[in-house]
Design a protein around this motif. Structure first.
Motif, PDB file in Angstrom:
ATOM      1  N   TRP A   1       0.823  -1.204   0.000  1.00 46.89           N
ATOM      2  CA  TRP A   1       0.000   0.000   0.000  1.00 46.89           C
ATOM      3  C   TRP A   1       0.858   1.255   0.000  1.00 46.89           C
ATOM      4  O   TRP A   1       0.674   2.161  -0.798  1.00 46.89           O
ATOM      5  N   ARG A   2       1.881   1.282   0.891  1.00 46.92           N
ATOM      6  CA  ARG A   2       2.757   2.448   0.957  1.00 46.92           C
ATOM      7  C   ARG A   2       3.567   2.584  -0.334  1.00 46.92           C
ATOM      8  O   ARG A   2       3.848   3.685  -0.798  1.00 46.92           O
ATOM      9  N   SER A   3       3.939   1.455  -0.927  1.00 47.49           N
ATOM     10  CA  SER A   3       4.685   1.477  -2.184  1.00 47.49           C
ATOM     11  C   SER A   3       3.856   2.107  -3.289  1.00 47.49           C
ATOM     12  O   SER A   3       4.353   2.944  -4.060  1.00 47.49           O
ATOM     13  N   GLN A   4       2.574   1.750  -3.361  1.00 48.10           N
ATOM     14  CA  GLN A   4       1.705   2.282  -4.408  1.00 48.10           C
ATOM     15  C   GLN A   4       1.383   3.753  -4.179  1.00 48.10           C
ATOM     16  O   GLN A   4       1.403   4.561  -5.112  1.00 48.10           O
ATOM     17  N   VAL A   5       1.090   4.109  -2.929  1.00 46.38           N
ATOM     18  CA  VAL A   5       0.713   5.482  -2.613  1.00 46.38           C
ATOM     19  C   VAL A   5       1.865   6.445  -2.864  1.00 46.38           C
ATOM     20  O   VAL A   5       1.671   7.561  -3.356  1.00 46.38           O
ATOM     21  N   THR A   6       3.070   6.012  -2.532  1.00 46.06           N
ATOM     22  CA  THR A   6       4.234   6.892  -2.661  1.00 46.06           C
ATOM     23  C   THR A   6       4.962   6.720  -3.985  1.00 46.06           C
ATOM     24  O   THR A   6       5.968   7.383  -4.227  1.00 46.06           O
ATOM     25  N   ASN A   7       4.471   5.780  -4.815  1.00 44.99           N
ATOM     26  CA  ASN A   7       5.118   5.497  -6.093  1.00 44.99           C
ATOM     27  C   ASN A   7       6.592   5.146  -5.897  1.00 44.99           C
ATOM     28  O   ASN A   7       7.481   5.635  -6.606  1.00 44.99           O
ATOM     29  N   THR A   8       6.837   4.298  -4.898  1.00 45.80           N
ATOM     30  CA  THR A   8       8.190   3.861  -4.559  1.00 45.80           C
ATOM     31  C   THR A   8       8.275   2.353  -4.709  1.00 45.80           C
ATOM     32  O   THR A   8       7.368   1.639  -4.280  1.00 45.80           O
ATOM     33  N   LYS A   9       9.323   1.867  -5.335  1.00 45.35           N
ATOM     34  CA  LYS A   9       9.479   0.423  -5.473  1.00 45.35           C
ATOM     35  C   LYS A   9       9.506  -0.228  -4.097  1.00 45.35           C
ATOM     36  O   LYS A   9      10.053   0.325  -3.133  1.00 45.35           O
ATOM     37  N   LEU A  10       8.940  -1.418  -4.028  1.00 40.64           N
ATOM     38  CA  LEU A  10       8.834  -2.124  -2.751  1.00 40.64           C
ATOM     39  C   LEU A  10      10.202  -2.355  -2.131  1.00 40.64           C
ATOM     40  O   LEU A  10      10.392  -2.188  -0.924  1.00 40.64           O
ATOM     41  N   ARG A  11      11.178  -2.702  -2.963  1.00 38.28           N
ATOM     42  CA  ARG A  11      12.532  -2.916  -2.444  1.00 38.28           C
ATOM     43  C   ARG A  11      13.096  -1.622  -1.868  1.00 38.28           C
ATOM     44  O   ARG A  11      13.678  -1.616  -0.784  1.00 38.28           O
ATOM     45  N   ASP A  12      12.942  -0.509  -2.600  1.00 33.87           N
ATOM     46  CA  ASP A  12      13.496   0.766  -2.149  1.00 33.87           C
ATOM     47  C   ASP A  12      12.834   1.217  -0.848  1.00 33.87           C
ATOM     48  O   ASP A  12      13.495   1.748   0.049  1.00 33.87           O
ATOM     49  N   LEU A  13      11.513   0.983  -0.761  1.00 33.85           N
ATOM     50  CA  LEU A  13      10.796   1.353   0.464  1.00 33.85           C
ATOM     51  C   LEU A  13      11.309   0.549   1.646  1.00 33.85           C
ATOM     52  O   LEU A  13      11.564   1.087   2.729  1.00 33.85           O
ATOM     53  N   SER A  14      11.495  -0.758   1.428  1.00 38.78           N
ATOM     54  CA  SER A  14      11.980  -1.633   2.498  1.00 38.78           C
ATOM     55  C   SER A  14      13.409  -1.274   2.890  1.00 38.78           C
ATOM     56  O   SER A  14      13.762  -1.276   4.077  1.00 38.78           O
ATOM     57  N   GLU A  15      14.222  -0.949   1.886  1.00 39.88           N
ATOM     58  CA  GLU A  15      15.621  -0.602   2.145  1.00 39.88           C
ATOM     59  C   GLU A  15      15.721   0.685   2.961  1.00 39.88           C
ATOM     60  O   GLU A  15      16.615   0.818   3.816  1.00 39.88           O
ATOM     61  N   ALA A  16      14.812   1.615   2.730  1.00 42.55           N
ATOM     62  CA  ALA A  16      14.827   2.869   3.488  1.00 42.55           C
ATOM     63  C   ALA A  16      14.240   2.687   4.880  1.00 42.55           C
ATOM     64  O   ALA A  16      14.641   3.362   5.839  1.00 42.55           O
TER      65      ALA A  16
END
Length: 222
Positions: free
Chosen positions: A169-184
């Protein structure tokens, strides 16, 4: 004229390579035993035709090969084609086909002759190399996502599926790849300094006694 009774010589040193001939006026093909075998036929059991040849081409490549053959028939020019064929067992093989002009004793073009090379192994190796190159990155991304899921599961007390849905959900809302979101997320979680003292105390107790829970202690294992 060429001696048509002369067998088609095969390329030495490889049973994955064979010769062919095609007479323009007669629209007649000859395959060496190796080319017949590439198509799934035992030596001497098939009479090749243009129709049969096209039937064995992969459906996605058939039109392109048909166009190439039409140009050969109309122009008699040399050609090369890298395509897939499907043998009598249904196996898909990648082949390189190269044809040159076949001339009679007067020098007139009477057809084309050339060779097939089975390059399936090379294609498979290239695919394996590509996959092997990508695997470490895939594994690393998966590990990061699993770590982020674990953090959400611990903090919110939710299941793995629920944690993944939150991340997605956060990946889609922020237009951020799931890997990049998890890495951050993971370094940021560490910067929080962990849970408060009461929560740590409860977790300490859980860590030290979890082996005594039903189904966990060695004496309770089936």
């Amino acid at each position: 004229m060429r001696d048509e009774s002369r067998p088609i010589p095969d390329v030495p040193g490889s049973n994955r390579t064979g010769r062919f001939r095609f007479w323009l006026a007669e629209q007649r093909w000859e395959w060496s035993d190796e080319v017949a075998a590439l198509h799934g036929y035992a030596p001497g059991t098939v009479t090749p035709t243009t129709e049969l040849l096209l039937e064995h081409k992969h459906p996605d490549d058939r039109a392109e090969v048909a166009d190439t053959l039409a140009q050969v028939v109309s122009t008699g020019l040399p050609f090369s084609s890298h395509h897939r064929l499907v043998d009598t067992t249904g196996a898909v093989r990648h082949v390189l086909v190269v044809g040159d002009q076949m001339r009679d004793d007067s020098g007139a073009v009477i057809g084309t002759e050339g060779f097939y090379i089975d390059v399936t192994d090379t294609v498979d190796e290239e695919r394996r190399d590509t996959i092997e190159e990508a695997v470490p990155e895939i594994v690393a991304a998966r590990a990061l996502i699993e770590q982020a899921k674990g953090a959400l599961m611990t903090v919110y007390g939710i299941s793995a599926d629920q944690a993944f849905r939150v991340l997605r959900w956060r990946s889609q809302v922020t237009n951020t790849k799931l890997r990049d979101l998890s890495e951050a997320l993971m370094p940021a979680v560490t910067e929080l300094g962990g849970a408060d003292t009461p929560t740590r105390a409860r977790f300490d107790h859980l860590l030290l006694t979890v082996h005594e829970r039903d189904g966990t202690a060695a004496g309770h294992r089936p």
